[in-house]
Scaffold this active site. Structure first.
Site, PDB file in Angstrom:
ATOM      1  N   LYS A  30      68.751  84.966  89.685  1.00 61.05           N
ATOM      2  CA  LYS A  30      70.114  85.465  89.909  1.00 61.05           C
ATOM      3  C   LYS A  30      70.337  85.837  91.363  1.00 61.05           C
ATOM      4  CE  LYS A  30      71.258  87.286  85.321  1.00 61.05           C
ATOM      5  NZ  LYS A  30      71.682  88.495  84.594  1.00 61.05           N
ATOM      6  N   LYS A  52      71.764  73.657  79.646  1.00 59.52           N
ATOM      7  CA  LYS A  52      72.239  74.632  78.670  1.00 59.52           C
ATOM      8  C   LYS A  52      73.745  74.877  78.837  1.00 59.52           C
ATOM      9  CE  LYS A  52      71.026  79.360  77.447  1.00 59.52           C
ATOM     10  NZ  LYS A  52      70.236  80.533  77.810  1.00 59.52           N
ATOM     11  N   LYS A 109      78.090  80.004  80.772  1.00 60.62           N
ATOM     12  CA  LYS A 109      79.345  80.387  81.408  1.00 60.62           C
ATOM     13  C   LYS A 109      79.226  80.341  82.926  1.00 60.62           C
ATOM     14  CE  LYS A 109      78.062  85.091  80.420  1.00 60.62           C
ATOM     15  NZ  LYS A 109      78.012  85.944  79.266  1.00 60.62           N
TER      16      LYS A 109
END
Ligand code: TRP
Length: 334
Positions: free
Chosen positions: A114, A197, A200
């Protein structure tokens, strides 16, 4: 014997859950409330570990909670609440932060992924301590099981390590939770890039099926989903990832084994199959969307349900935290 307790959390970071969230988490949470004392929280404290607009956070927290109820979580049986309503989450997180080594926190792979997006020095310290807040969520409720996707395994190991460390140093306080890894068969991939995958953060709008989307756009996206060369409906992850994904979707939504679907569409081509997948998705999502809209139009009712959840969650959290404070050596306040 009391029923085992489960706790899980979902971030309010989108205006709708998508099919991957629904099949991979929410629907299985609904099933677990039958056999478990279930605690589910909308983790807004986790959401602010990355820059977040206040209005968006407010809207998405409501939308997330409404969808959980709309998908079938029963406020009588499950404790559904908003993380920031229970102040003990941040309080316990601080205690656990002080028990975590820098190196130990630095090994968390999700932080590395991240923070790479922002550049490591621009990422917040909150993002760095994210897994420790997650450990607090879990340990606070003395959860026995934590239903999460396989990507959360490392965070659960940290949770167990921290719980064990506390117990060892200060005396038995926390239940050590077992991971309860949610079913992988239901892993859903991007309609436009069926080897990635459905996500969002990384899928394009055309690759994602949102629970709150209208039937028209849902059908369109499925009809336009990337399929593979050839014309037969076969389950072959390697050579037909697109068709395999659609088979997984239809199988999960209609409770039909994949081989039965393959037999049903033998000799029929992709068109008929895709139409049926689209109907299965619309049939599953439409009632959830309608119930969500109804709850969102009655803010008072939604707030009332969340207040009930917060109260039940607080009762447990306060008890754990009182014990933690005492064991740490914090003075009682008279
Ligand atoms: N990190 C989890 C995820 O991204 C969300 C989460 C926060 C969570 N707190 C939790 C999951 C506690 C389980 C238990 O999916």
């Amino acid at each position: 014997m009391a029923r085992p307790r489960v706790l899980s959390g979902i971030q309010p970071t989108a205006d709708s859950f998508h099919l991957g969230n629904y099949l991979g988490a929410v629907r299985q949470w609904v099933t677990l409330q039958e056999t478990h004392d279930a605690f589910y929280c909308v983790v807004d404290l986790h959401a602010i570990t990355v820059p977040t607009e206040p209005a968006a956070l407010r809207r998405r927290s409501r939308v997330a909670a409404a969808q959980l109820f709309a998908a079938g979580l029963d406020p009588e049986r499950s404790t559904v609440f908003v993380q920031s309503h229970v102040r003990e989450h941040t309080e316990l997180a601080w205690v656990l932060i002080c028990l975590t080594g820098m190196g130990e926190a630095g090994r968390m792979t999700q932080f590395k992924d991240k923070s790479a997006k922002f550049g490591e020095s621009a990422a917040s310290v909150g993002l760095f301590t994210y897994p420790i807040l997650q450990a607090a969520d879990i340990l606070l409720y003395q959860a026995n099981r934590v239903p999460v996707g396989a990507d959360q395994k490392q965070h659960l190991e940290l949770t167990r390590d921290l719980g064990q460390r506390f117990n060892h140093r200060f005396g038995d306080t926390f239940t050590l939770p077992e991971p309860y890894i949610l079913k992988e068969v239901e892993k859903i991939t991007d309609l436009q890039d069926p080897t990635a995958k459905m996500s969002k953060s990384s899928s394009s709008p055309a690759g994602i099926l949102d629970v709150l989307e209208q039937p028209g756009p849902l059908r369109k996206k499925i009809m336009r989903a990337v399929t593979d060369t050839g014309s037969e409906v076969l389950f072959d992850e390697e050579n037909k990832p697109g068709i395999s994904n659609l088979l997984r979707i239809q199988s999960a939504l209609t409770a039909t084994p994949i081989p039965d679907l393959v037999a049903r569409y033998a000799g029929q081509g992709y068109g008929t199959f895709k139409k049926d997948v689209a109907e299965a998705v619309v049939d599953a999502f439409a009632p959830i969307r309608e119930r969500t809209e109804k709850l969102l139009s009655d803010e008072k009712e939604l707030d009332r349900l969340l207040a009930i959840g917060a109260e039940r969650a607080s009762a447990v959290a306060k008890q754990t935290m009182a014990e933690v404070r005492d064991r740490i050596g914090f003075l009682p306040k008279h």
